[in-house]
Scaffold this active site. Structure first.
Site, PDB file in Angstrom:
ATOM      1  N   SER A 138     -14.228   1.710  78.341  1.00  0.00           N
ATOM      2  CA  SER A 138     -13.704   2.983  77.831  1.00  0.00           C
ATOM      3  C   SER A 138     -13.943   3.083  76.329  1.00  0.00           C
ATOM      4  O   SER A 138     -14.806   2.391  75.784  1.00  0.00           O
ATOM      5  CB  SER A 138     -12.217   3.102  78.159  1.00  0.00           C
ATOM      6  OG  SER A 138     -11.761   4.422  77.960  1.00  0.00           O
ATOM      7  N   ASN A 139     -13.214   3.949  75.651  1.00  0.00           N
ATOM      8  CA  ASN A 139     -13.359   4.125  74.199  1.00  0.00           C
ATOM      9  C   ASN A 139     -12.016   4.507  73.588  1.00  0.00           C
ATOM     10  O   ASN A 139     -11.024   4.627  74.296  1.00  0.00           O
ATOM     11  CB  ASN A 139     -14.439   5.172  73.899  1.00  0.00           C
ATOM     12  CG  ASN A 139     -14.104   6.511  74.528  1.00  0.00           C
ATOM     13  OD1 ASN A 139     -13.123   7.157  74.164  1.00  0.00           O
ATOM     14  ND2 ASN A 139     -14.907   6.914  75.510  1.00  0.00           N
ATOM     15  N   PHE A 140     -12.004   4.704  72.274  1.00  0.00           N
ATOM     16  CA  PHE A 140     -10.740   4.892  71.547  1.00  0.00           C
ATOM     17  C   PHE A 140     -10.227   6.330  71.499  1.00  0.00           C
ATOM     18  O   PHE A 140      -9.290   6.623  70.762  1.00  0.00           O
ATOM     19  CB  PHE A 140     -10.898   4.370  70.103  1.00  0.00           C
ATOM     20  CG  PHE A 140     -11.001   2.878  70.010  1.00  0.00           C
ATOM     21  CD1 PHE A 140      -9.907   2.076  70.340  1.00  0.00           C
ATOM     22  CD2 PHE A 140     -12.175   2.267  69.606  1.00  0.00           C
ATOM     23  CE1 PHE A 140      -9.991   0.695  70.245  1.00  0.00           C
ATOM     24  CE2 PHE A 140     -12.272   0.884  69.521  1.00  0.00           C
ATOM     25  CZ  PHE A 140     -11.173   0.098  69.835  1.00  0.00           C
ATOM     26  N   SER A 141     -10.818   7.237  72.269  1.00  0.00           N
ATOM     27  CA  SER A 141     -10.356   8.636  72.230  1.00  0.00           C
ATOM     28  C   SER A 141      -8.873   8.737  72.583  1.00  0.00           C
ATOM     29  O   SER A 141      -8.422   8.166  73.571  1.00  0.00           O
ATOM     30  CB  SER A 141     -11.174   9.474  73.212  1.00  0.00           C
ATOM     31  OG  SER A 141     -10.598  10.757  73.339  1.00  0.00           O
ATOM     32  N   ALA A 152     -14.346  12.295  75.318  1.00  0.00           N
ATOM     33  CA  ALA A 152     -15.267  11.229  74.944  1.00  0.00           C
ATOM     34  C   ALA A 152     -15.665  10.521  76.239  1.00  0.00           C
ATOM     35  O   ALA A 152     -15.003   9.585  76.691  1.00  0.00           O
ATOM     36  CB  ALA A 152     -14.593  10.262  73.978  1.00  0.00           C
TER      37      ALA A 152
END
Ligand code: CTP
Ligand code: CA
Length: 226
Positions: A33-36, A100
């Site tokens: 995943s990502n930091f959104s 994101a």
């Protein structure tokens, strides 16, 4: 006899907003995943609703309350987000892609928890579908708004994404800017239009910025229609 009701600019329009990260499962306990944080997308959905739109918010996993008056569709992966967006696309007036989306997913999601083994060093990945590019390729009368979070040459990358995805607008920001970025309540962005105009905005609360961006887009659309 009746006072003339003030018509809100997005009354009768359907606005679809995507927000947050996606999660691509590796196995039942792990994901990519990502930091959104989803804050910008949730703010866009809230602002659209206040401007009179009937709003559908398609959200990846985030820790935010559902904005009032919004229809919330929760998804996890990029594939689920694609499906949910396509289901809402035909009668949408504006689609805002704040999400994101993970660019890669494991080639195979394991059904059992993976065990570490000596010598293991990689997981095979493949690209997810570019949701926005898919929408751009099947555009009728929808206004497509993308986001681009960059760490360098934000305007340059923004312009090329606007073109390659067949967008009408793109909102670019440099995530290294101290006035904004992932997780922050504020953001510093530039709105680029298909016609080549560029509108930089001061650092603002994401809630305030969402309204300013939609108002600007409405104004631009009026200018091109008139
Ligand atoms: N986007 C999408 N589907 C993807 C990847 C991105 O719909 N699989 C959308 C995002 O929601 C955003 C825009 O495309 O509105 C730009 O996303 P970004 O990650 O900045 O661009 P990419 O095209 O993925 O390029 P890169 O990450 O390599 O910079
Ligand atoms: Ca990406």
């Amino acid at each position: 006899r009746f006072s003339n009701p003030i018509q809100l600019p997005l009354a009768g329009k359907k606005v679809v907003v995507t927000a947050g990260p996606t999660r691509e499962r590796i196995d039942p306990v792990r994901y990519i995943s990502n930091f959104s944080s989803g804050k910008m997308g949730y703010a866009m959905a809230e602002a659209a609703t206040k401007l009179g739109a009937s709003t559908v918010l398609i959200s990846g996993p985030v820790e935010l309350p559902k904005p009032e008056g919004v229809r919330l569709v929760k998804v996890e992966s990029a594939a689920q987000m694609l499906e949910a967006v396509l289901a809402e696309y035909d009668d949408a007036s504006i689609v805002v892609k704040s999400a994101a989306v993970a660019d890669y997913k494991p080639k195979e999601a394991q059904t059992q928890k993976m065990k570490k083994k000596d010598g293991d060093s990689s997981i095979e990945l493949e690209r997810t579908t570019d949701i926005l590019k898919t929408l751009g390729a099947h555009k009728n009368s929808q206004i497509l708004v993308g986001f681009a979070a960059e760490t360098n040459d934000a305007i340059g990358y923004g312009k090329s994404k606007l073109e390659s995805k067949n967008l009408d607008y793109i909102i670019v920001n440099d995530v290294t800017d101290p006035g904004g970025g992932f997780g922050s309540d504020t953001n510093v962005v530039t709105l680029l239009t298909r016609a080549g105009k560029s509108y930089p905005f001061e650092a603002m609360l994401k809630s305030e910025l969402a309204n300013v961006l939609l108002e600007k887009i409405i104004q631009e659309e009026r200018a091109t229609v008139d």
